[in-house]
Design a protein around this motif. Sequence first.
Motif, PDB file in Angstrom:
ATOM      1  N   ILE A  50       0.834  -1.211   0.000  1.00 39.05           N
ATOM      2  CA  ILE A  50       0.000   0.000   0.000  1.00 39.05           C
ATOM      3  C   ILE A  50       0.865   1.255   0.000  1.00 39.05           C
ATOM      4  O   ILE A  50       0.649   2.185  -0.797  1.00 39.05           O
ATOM      5  CB  ILE A  50      -0.957  -0.001   1.206  1.00 39.05           C
ATOM      6  N   PHE A  51       1.866   1.289   0.874  1.00 40.97           N
ATOM      7  CA  PHE A  51       2.710   2.476   0.950  1.00 40.97           C
ATOM      8  C   PHE A  51       3.543   2.669  -0.319  1.00 40.97           C
ATOM      9  O   PHE A  51       3.780   3.796  -0.753  1.00 40.97           O
ATOM     10  CB  PHE A  51       3.620   2.403   2.178  1.00 40.97           C
ATOM     11  N   ARG A  52       3.984   1.586  -0.909  1.00 39.40           N
ATOM     12  CA  ARG A  52       4.756   1.702  -2.151  1.00 39.40           C
ATOM     13  C   ARG A  52       3.873   2.264  -3.268  1.00 39.40           C
ATOM     14  O   ARG A  52       4.315   3.088  -4.075  1.00 39.40           O
ATOM     15  CB  ARG A  52       5.336   0.351  -2.555  1.00 39.40           C
ATOM     16  N   THR A  53       2.615   1.825  -3.300  1.00 38.11           N
ATOM     17  CA  THR A  53       1.671   2.361  -4.286  1.00 38.11           C
ATOM     18  C   THR A  53       1.460   3.857  -4.084  1.00 38.11           C
ATOM     19  O   THR A  53       1.483   4.650  -5.034  1.00 38.11           O
ATOM     20  CB  THR A  53       0.323   1.619  -4.189  1.00 38.11           C
ATOM     21  N   LEU A  54       1.248   4.263  -2.825  1.00 36.90           N
ATOM     22  CA  LEU A  54       1.063   5.681  -2.526  1.00 36.90           C
ATOM     23  C   LEU A  54       2.324   6.478  -2.848  1.00 36.90           C
ATOM     24  O   LEU A  54       2.250   7.608  -3.366  1.00 36.90           O
ATOM     25  CB  LEU A  54       0.697   5.861  -1.055  1.00 36.90           C
ATOM     26  N   LYS A  55       3.476   5.899  -2.558  1.00 35.99           N
ATOM     27  CA  LYS A  55       4.750   6.568  -2.839  1.00 35.99           C
ATOM     28  C   LYS A  55       4.887   6.855  -4.332  1.00 35.99           C
ATOM     29  O   LYS A  55       5.355   7.928  -4.737  1.00 35.99           O
ATOM     30  CB  LYS A  55       5.895   5.683  -2.343  1.00 35.99           C
ATOM     31  N   ASP A  56       4.466   5.912  -5.154  1.00 38.86           N
ATOM     32  CA  ASP A  56       4.571   6.063  -6.605  1.00 38.86           C
ATOM     33  C   ASP A  56       3.538   7.043  -7.157  1.00 38.86           C
ATOM     34  O   ASP A  56       3.849   7.849  -8.044  1.00 38.86           O
ATOM     35  CB  ASP A  56       4.392   4.706  -7.294  1.00 38.86           C
ATOM     36  N   LEU A  57       2.294   6.967  -6.639  1.00 40.97           N
ATOM     37  CA  LEU A  57       1.206   7.749  -7.208  1.00 40.97           C
ATOM     38  C   LEU A  57       0.996   9.111  -6.540  1.00 40.97           C
ATOM     39  O   LEU A  57       0.604  10.084  -7.202  1.00 40.97           O
ATOM     40  CB  LEU A  57      -0.105   6.957  -7.117  1.00 40.97           C
ATOM     41  N   TYR A  58       1.239   9.171  -5.229  1.00 38.09           N
ATOM     42  CA  TYR A  58       0.973  10.387  -4.462  1.00 38.09           C
ATOM     43  C   TYR A  58       2.149  10.676  -3.517  1.00 38.09           C
ATOM     44  O   TYR A  58       2.021  10.594  -2.296  1.00 38.09           O
ATOM     45  CB  TYR A  58      -0.325  10.248  -3.656  1.00 38.09           C
ATOM     46  N   PRO A  59       3.313  11.023  -4.062  1.00 39.53           N
ATOM     47  CA  PRO A  59       4.512  11.162  -3.226  1.00 39.53           C
ATOM     48  C   PRO A  59       4.440  12.281  -2.187  1.00 39.53           C
ATOM     49  O   PRO A  59       5.211  12.279  -1.219  1.00 39.53           O
ATOM     50  CB  PRO A  59       5.622  11.433  -4.248  1.00 39.53           C
ATOM     51  N   ASN A  60       3.513  13.230  -2.357  1.00 34.65           N
ATOM     52  CA  ASN A  60       3.411  14.341  -1.407  1.00 34.65           C
ATOM     53  C   ASN A  60       2.561  14.005  -0.185  1.00 34.65           C
ATOM     54  O   ASN A  60       2.487  14.809   0.754  1.00 34.65           O
ATOM     55  CB  ASN A  60       2.825  15.574  -2.090  1.00 34.65           C
ATOM     56  N   ILE A  61       1.909  12.856  -0.192  1.00 37.15           N
ATOM     57  CA  ILE A  61       1.095  12.452   0.955  1.00 37.15           C
ATOM     58  C   ILE A  61       1.955  11.643   1.921  1.00 37.15           C
ATOM     59  O   ILE A  61       2.623  10.687   1.524  1.00 37.15           O
ATOM     60  CB  ILE A  61      -0.119  11.618   0.491  1.00 37.15           C
ATOM     61  N   ASP A  62       1.962  12.049   3.188  1.00 40.42           N
ATOM     62  CA  ASP A  62       2.746  11.312   4.179  1.00 40.42           C
ATOM     63  C   ASP A  62       2.147   9.939   4.419  1.00 40.42           C
ATOM     64  O   ASP A  62       0.924   9.762   4.469  1.00 40.42           O
ATOM     65  CB  ASP A  62       2.816  12.083   5.498  1.00 40.42           C
ATOM     66  N   ARG A  63       3.040   8.967   4.595  1.00 43.28           N
ATOM     67  CA  ARG A  63       2.664   7.579   4.827  1.00 43.28           C
ATOM     68  C   ARG A  63       3.088   7.227   6.258  1.00 43.28           C
ATOM     69  O   ARG A  63       4.280   7.157   6.562  1.00 43.28           O
ATOM     70  CB  ARG A  63       3.338   6.675   3.791  1.00 43.28           C
ATOM     71  N   VAL A  64       2.086   7.010   7.109  1.00 47.01           N
ATOM     72  CA  VAL A  64       2.314   6.903   8.552  1.00 47.01           C
ATOM     73  C   VAL A  64       2.082   5.479   9.029  1.00 47.01           C
ATOM     74  O   VAL A  64       0.991   4.926   8.867  1.00 47.01           O
ATOM     75  CB  VAL A  64       1.389   7.869   9.322  1.00 47.01           C
ATOM     76  N   SER A  65       3.109   4.898   9.645  1.00 49.88           N
ATOM     77  CA  SER A  65       2.988   3.570  10.237  1.00 49.88           C
ATOM     78  C   SER A  65       2.824   3.722  11.750  1.00 49.88           C
ATOM     79  O   SER A  65       3.687   4.289  12.432  1.00 49.88           O
ATOM     80  CB  SER A  65       4.240   2.741   9.930  1.00 49.88           C
ATOM     81  N   VAL A  66       1.688   3.248  12.266  1.00 51.12           N
ATOM     82  CA  VAL A  66       1.369   3.400  13.686  1.00 51.12           C
ATOM     83  C   VAL A  66       1.817   2.144  14.438  1.00 51.12           C
ATOM     84  O   VAL A  66       1.376   1.032  14.116  1.00 51.12           O
ATOM     85  CB  VAL A  66      -0.139   3.630  13.879  1.00 51.12           C
ATOM     86  N   VAL A  67       2.672   2.329  15.447  1.00 49.10           N
ATOM     87  CA  VAL A  67       3.184   1.212  16.238  1.00 49.10           C
ATOM     88  C   VAL A  67       2.938   1.488  17.716  1.00 49.10           C
ATOM     89  O   VAL A  67       2.701   2.627  18.119  1.00 49.10           O
ATOM     90  CB  VAL A  67       4.692   0.984  15.977  1.00 49.10           C
TER      91      VAL A  67
END
Length: 218
Positions: A50-67
């Motif tokens: 999912i994050f790789r897809t977002l990175k490719d298509l929407y690089p300006n949107i932050d991708r947040v992993s909640v731990v």
Amino acid sequence: MLETKTLVKICGITSIEQAVQVAELGTNAIGIISVDESPRYISPEKKKVIFRTLKDLYPNIDRVSVVKNSPIDSIIKGFLGEPNETIIQLHGDEDIDYCQKLKKRIPDVGLWKAFRIKNKKDLEKIKPYENFIDAILLDSWNKETYGGSGKKIKQQYLEDLSFSKPWWIAGGVSTDWIGEILKNIKPSGIDISSSVETAPGIKDIQKVGLIIKEVRKY
């Protein structure tokens, strides 16, 4: 980041399809839950896709992993070789020493720390963290869960807050509370999850669109 006065994060995404739909609506950040007891948890493998897809298509949107209370080595291992996330959000009882050590291991990944607010004194615990994190997230306290409860923080605790880092409000954020938050409290961002769901991890895309549209009015 997209240019806007107040930032929006949609958290608890569990599928590529919904991640893309939410991204197209103009959110600033998308969160995935990496806490295995959460009903919104997805595996590191699925998160990476999912994050790789977002990175490719929407690089300006932050991708947040909640731990939550995760060994630092397990967070690094969860990258599966490469951190496609831009932010790690700590949503447990992590102390300052933990934050320092994690930041040293991943200096190029942002570090957010969530604080569960039960009373006014809980806000006093935040100040010592400010030099070691990149953003603060205020969530409601709930004895059953560390997040995603849909319960609001008492508004009197949020008045006249000031931090040296950007700060976000989570917990029960919905369209009927947005105006009050943005007029009177003025956080850097709002974090939305359960109020736009039909079931845990399944977003009502129409509700997501409405709440983002509401934020953009201010």
